[in-house]
Every structure is written in structure tokens, then in C-alpha cells.
Design an enzyme around this catalytic site. Structure first.
Site, PDB file in Angstrom:
ATOM      1  N   TYR A   1       0.837  -1.212   0.000  1.00 32.17           N
ATOM      2  CA  TYR A   1       0.000   0.000   0.000  1.00 32.17           C
ATOM      3  C   TYR A   1       0.871   1.261   0.000  1.00 32.17           C
ATOM      4  O   TYR A   1       0.589   2.211  -0.747  1.00 32.17           O
ATOM      5  CB  TYR A   1      -0.889  -0.063   1.241  1.00 32.17           C
ATOM      6  CG  TYR A   1      -1.872   1.061   1.408  1.00 32.17           C
ATOM      7  CD1 TYR A   1      -2.959   1.202   0.558  1.00 32.17           C
ATOM      8  CD2 TYR A   1      -1.735   1.975   2.454  1.00 32.17           C
ATOM      9  CE1 TYR A   1      -3.881   2.223   0.738  1.00 32.17           C
ATOM     10  CE2 TYR A   1      -2.654   2.995   2.648  1.00 32.17           C
ATOM     11  CZ  TYR A   1      -3.725   3.120   1.787  1.00 32.17           C
ATOM     12  OH  TYR A   1      -4.630   4.129   1.976  1.00 32.17           O
TER      13      TYR A   1
ATOM     14  N   LYS B   1       0.834   4.091  -2.865  1.00 35.82           N
ATOM     15  CA  LYS B   1       0.435   5.468  -2.543  1.00 35.82           C
ATOM     16  C   LYS B   1       1.571   6.463  -2.792  1.00 35.82           C
ATOM     17  O   LYS B   1       1.310   7.628  -3.123  1.00 35.82           O
ATOM     18  CB  LYS B   1      -0.053   5.543  -1.095  1.00 35.82           C
ATOM     19  CG  LYS B   1      -1.397   4.831  -0.858  1.00 35.82           C
ATOM     20  CD  LYS B   1      -2.496   5.368  -1.764  1.00 35.82           C
ATOM     21  CE  LYS B   1      -3.895   5.065  -1.269  1.00 35.82           C
ATOM     22  NZ  LYS B   1      -4.933   5.482  -2.232  1.00 35.82           N
TER      23      LYS B   1
HETATM   24  N1  NAD Z   1      -9.914   6.092   5.445  1.00 33.46           N
HETATM   25  C1  NAD Z   1      -8.724   6.620   5.630  1.00 33.46           C
HETATM   26  O1  NAD Z   1      -8.351   7.068   6.754  1.00 33.46           O
HETATM   27  C2  NAD Z   1      -7.760   6.705   4.484  1.00 33.46           C
HETATM   28  C3  NAD Z   1      -6.445   7.166   4.745  1.00 33.46           C
HETATM   29  C4  NAD Z   1      -5.561   7.301   3.688  1.00 33.46           C
HETATM   30  C5  NAD Z   1      -5.980   6.992   2.402  1.00 33.46           C
HETATM   31  N2  NAD Z   1      -7.238   6.515   2.174  1.00 33.46           N
HETATM   32  C6  NAD Z   1      -7.632   6.209   0.808  1.00 33.46           C
HETATM   33  O2  NAD Z   1      -8.901   6.766   0.531  1.00 33.46           O
HETATM   34  C7  NAD Z   1      -9.559   5.985  -0.475  1.00 33.46           C
HETATM   35  C8  NAD Z   1     -10.961   5.604  -0.006  1.00 33.46           C
HETATM   36  O3  NAD Z   1     -10.853   4.738   1.099  1.00 33.46           O
HETATM   37  P1  NAD Z   1     -12.021   4.491   2.177  1.00 33.46           P
HETATM   38  O4  NAD Z   1     -11.373   4.593   3.496  1.00 33.46           O
HETATM   39  O5  NAD Z   1     -13.179   5.348   1.846  1.00 33.46           O
HETATM   40  O6  NAD Z   1     -12.317   2.923   1.911  1.00 33.46           O
HETATM   41  P2  NAD Z   1     -13.706   2.136   1.568  1.00 33.46           P
HETATM   42  O7  NAD Z   1     -13.322   0.698   1.582  1.00 33.46           O
HETATM   43  O8  NAD Z   1     -14.778   2.608   2.470  1.00 33.46           O
HETATM   44  O9  NAD Z   1     -14.057   2.619   0.086  1.00 33.46           O
HETATM   45  C9  NAD Z   1     -13.325   2.206  -1.045  1.00 33.46           C
HETATM   46  C10 NAD Z   1     -14.311   1.864  -2.147  1.00 33.46           C
HETATM   47  O10 NAD Z   1     -13.569   1.536  -3.344  1.00 33.46           O
HETATM   48  C11 NAD Z   1     -14.286   0.504  -4.019  1.00 33.46           C
HETATM   49  N3  NAD Z   1     -13.383  -0.204  -4.932  1.00 33.46           N
HETATM   50  C12 NAD Z   1     -12.374  -1.048  -4.597  1.00 33.46           C
HETATM   51  N4  NAD Z   1     -11.798  -1.530  -5.699  1.00 33.46           N
HETATM   52  C13 NAD Z   1     -12.428  -0.971  -6.772  1.00 33.46           C
HETATM   53  C14 NAD Z   1     -12.264  -1.062  -8.179  1.00 33.46           C
HETATM   54  N5  NAD Z   1     -11.325  -1.860  -8.709  1.00 33.46           N
HETATM   55  N6  NAD Z   1     -13.091  -0.340  -8.978  1.00 33.46           N
HETATM   56  C15 NAD Z   1     -14.047   0.453  -8.437  1.00 33.46           C
HETATM   57  N7  NAD Z   1     -14.243   0.574  -7.116  1.00 33.46           N
HETATM   58  C16 NAD Z   1     -13.452  -0.138  -6.283  1.00 33.46           C
HETATM   59  C17 NAD Z   1     -14.814  -0.385  -2.890  1.00 33.46           C
HETATM   60  O11 NAD Z   1     -15.920  -1.192  -3.327  1.00 33.46           O
HETATM   61  C18 NAD Z   1     -15.189   0.646  -1.827  1.00 33.46           C
HETATM   62  O12 NAD Z   1     -16.560   1.000  -1.900  1.00 33.46           O
HETATM   63  C19 NAD Z   1      -8.638   4.780  -0.736  1.00 33.46           C
HETATM   64  O13 NAD Z   1      -7.821   5.056  -1.865  1.00 33.46           O
HETATM   65  C20 NAD Z   1      -7.801   4.726   0.519  1.00 33.46           C
HETATM   66  O14 NAD Z   1      -6.576   4.063   0.308  1.00 33.46           O
HETATM   67  C21 NAD Z   1      -8.141   6.361   3.194  1.00 33.46           C
END
Ligand code: NAD
Length: 303
Positions: free
Chosen positions: A173, A177
Site C-alpha cells: 500500500y 500510494k
Molecule cells: N480512510 C482513511 O483514513 C484513508 C487514509 C488514507 C488513504 N485513504 C484512501 O482513501 C480511499 C478511499 O478509502 P475508504 O477509506 O473510503 O475505503 P472504503 O473501503 O470505504 O471505500 C473504497 C471503495 O472503493 C471501491 N473499490 C475497490 N476496488 C475498486 C475497483 N477496482 N473499482 C471500483 N471501485 C473499487 C470499494 O468497493 C469501496 O466502496 C482509498 O484510496 C484509501 O486508500 C483512506
């Protein structure tokens, strides 16, 4: 007279918008007047196929609130999924203004236990899943610019603190990223001439991905402000994706709760030049002196 909405007339794609941060971004764009293409493949936390179609639910939610949205259920890390995503915006609304790359999942393991499959799956969904929609959107925008209709286009990519500082147990990851930051810098430099600005965020919020890290509501005492709500991250994403962010490109912002931080990237620190080839021992001695003058890097998450 009421204030004009920030994204009135714009068409915005948000990938992975069926839940978590993406859902929050999609609703926030719609609230600012954008027509939204809500993409989500509906997979589990580890990327395995899931039973539901969350993209449709979010598009319904936007329409129920009086906004405009269509759902797209494709995989953004495939050429067909990415191309059909851009096509969906053009066919439904005749234009594309903003792309928010957000979809992704985790396969956390210490490096010695990290299978090749877990490496490939995470690199694929985040890094390729950013590249392919960006490539297809960029091709559209370049064609528009060449036809004399230079767009006011915006891309918001999603990196992570893990990509900026590293995170123990997240080698795959963190690499993906960090790669997204490199991709953001190149896309901003290449696409500026076609009217496209490209920035990245490193968010933190409580979603299914992080519910074990951010367990509590973490409301600020007395204010009722839930600092870890995904809705806190979306205002910056909406502004970056609007025409109002003119001139801002190639930047990375950390954003969580009520805080926005401009991340300052790699730049030359202390340096020494012998003007000739060092011996290994000399190189080591010089390097130790330089390190004594250099800033100490931020700690790796979880170290
Ligand atoms: N939540 C945090 O604190 C945090 C921190 C740093 C980065 N991020 C990043 O933010 C983004 C959103 O994460 P989140 O926390 O909302 O997670 P989440 O799991 O709630 O949402 C991610 C969504 O992406 C969809 N998805 C996965 N693979 C896919 C694909 N191949 N095509 C289309 N859709 C797909 C999933 O079905 C899911 O609904 C991610 O890139 C994550 O790495 C989140």
C-alpha cells in the site's frame, strides 16, 4: 441573492464512491451543484467480490436529494472499466470536468509474509486504478483543448500518509500510494498546457478501511464535531475539483478533521561535492557529516 454553487454545471467522476470517503465526496459535489458519475465495483475490504452495488445506492441518494447522478459499476483498474467510466460521463452529460481517483482496498502483511498476489492486487487497484482513468480523461481533455475548447479540468488523486512516510505492515500500500504522488507530479506537469490541474490528498477518516484504527467517534468535547468523519475531507476535494482552485496544481495536501496541511516534498538537503570520484570510505565519511546536518525524517507509521 444566494451564493452561486461552487460546481454548478460541472460533471464529476468519483471512483470507489459507493462508501466511505468516495461516497462523501460524491454527495458533497452534488450539494455544490455538480452532476456526478458514481463509480464503485462493490468489492470487500480486501478487494474480493462483494454482494451489493453501492454505486447505485449513492446515485439514488443524490437524486432523492434533488441532484443529478448516474452509477457506474466497472473496475477502474482495467482499460475497459476506465474507458467506459469516462464514456459514461460523456454519454450521460456530454462533458467531463473533474476526476476524483479514490477507489482502493488493503491487503496488509509484514513484508516477509506479503504474497506476490497481495502485492499485485494492491498495486493494481491503487496505482493502475489511478493511471487508467487519468489516462482516458486526459485523452478526452487533450482532444478538447486541440479542438479549441480548452477545459477547466481538475483531477484529485488519493495518496495516504503511508505513501508519504511509510507504514509498517503496509509495504504494498505504501509503495502504491507513493507511486500516486509521482504520477500526480508528472500528470500536473504534462497536462497543464491542456487546462488540466492535478493534485493529491492524503486523507484520514473513519471508514470500513480504518474503523479499527479510528475506533471512537473522537468528537471534540462540547462541539459535537466528529473529527474522523469522512465528510470533513470532502470540502477540500470539492474545492480542488472546482474552477475556483485555478493555479493550484502538482500539490499534495494532508487533510483530516478540521485540518488542511500542504505537504512539502523531497528537496535537496545538505550536499557535498568532491569534484572527483570518492573512495567508498571517503563517501561514507562525507555522508555521515551530511546526515549530522540534515533534518531527521518523520517517523514511519507504526514503527
Ligand atoms: N480512510 C482513511 O483514513 C484513508 C487514509 C488514507 C488513504 N485513504 C484512501 O482513501 C480511499 C478511499 O478509502 P475508504 O477509506 O473510503 O475505503 P472504503 O473501503 O470505504 O471505500 C473504497 C471503495 O472503493 C471501491 N473499490 C475497490 N476496488 C475498486 C475497483 N477496482 N473499482 C471500483 N471501485 C473499487 C470499494 O468497493 C469501496 O466502496 C482509498 O484510496 C484509501 O486508500 C483512506
Amino acid at each position: 441573492m444566494s451564493t452561486p454553487l461552487l460546481c454548478e454545471g460541472r460533471v464529476v467522476i468519483v471512483t470507489g464512491a459507493g462508501r466511505g470517503l468516495g461516497r462523501s465526496h460524491a454527495l458533497a459535489y452534488a450539494a455544490e451543484g455538480a452532476r456526478v458519475v458514481v463509480n464503485d465495483l462493490g468489492v470487500g475490504l480486501d478487494g474480493m467480490p462483494g454482494p451489493d452495488s453501492p454505486a447505485r445506492q449513492v446515485a439514488d441518494e443524490i437524486r432523492a436529494a434533488g441532484g443529478e447522478a448516474v452509477a457506474h459499476g466497472g473496475d477502474i483498474a482495467t482499460t475497459e472499466g476506465a474507458a467506459s467510466l469516462i464514456r459514461t460521463a460523456l454519454e450521460a452529460y456530454g462533458r467531463l470536468d473533474t476526476l476524483v481517483n479514490n477507489a482502493g482496498f488493503l491487503r496488509d502483511r509484514m513484508l516477509v509474509n506479503l504474497d506476490e498476489d497481495d502485492w499485485d492486487a494492491v498495486l493494481r487497484v491503487h496505482l493502475k486504478g489511478h493511471f487508467l482513468p487519468l489516462k482516458h480523461a486526459a485523452a478526452h481533455w487533450r482532444a478538447e483543448a486541440k479542438a479549441g475548447r480548452t477545459p477547466v479540468a481538475r483531477v484529485v488523486n488519493t495518496s495516504s500518509g503511508a505513501g508519504l512516510l511509510g507504514s509498517v505492515g503496509q509495504g504494498n500500500y505504501s509503495a502504491a500510494k507513493a507511486g500516486i504522488v509521482g504520477l500526480t507530479l508528472v500528470a500536473a506537469a504534462e497536462m497543464g498546457r491542456y487546462g488540466v490541474q492535478v493534485n493529491a490528498i492524503a486523507p484520514a477518516a473513519r471508514t470500513r478501511m480504518t474503523e479499527r484504527t479510528f475506533v471512537e467517534a473522537m468528537a471534540m468535547p462540547g462541539t459535537g464535531f466528529d473529527a474522523m468523519a469522512p465528510e470533513n475531507v470532502s470540502p477540500l476535494v470539492v474545492w480542488l475539483g472546482s474552477a475556483a482552485s485555478a493555479g493550484v496544481t502538482g500539490r499534495v495536501f494532508e487533510t483530516e478533521g478540521g485540518r488542511i496541511t500542504v505537504m512539502e516534498g523531497w528537496r535537496p538537503g545538505p550536499t557535498a561535492d568532491k569534484g572527483a570520484r570518492w573512495t567508498p570510505s571517503e563517501a561514507g565519511e562525507a555522508t555521515l557529516k551530511l546526515l549530522a546536518e540534515a533534518e531527521v525524517p518523520g517517523a514511519v507509521y507504526g514503527a
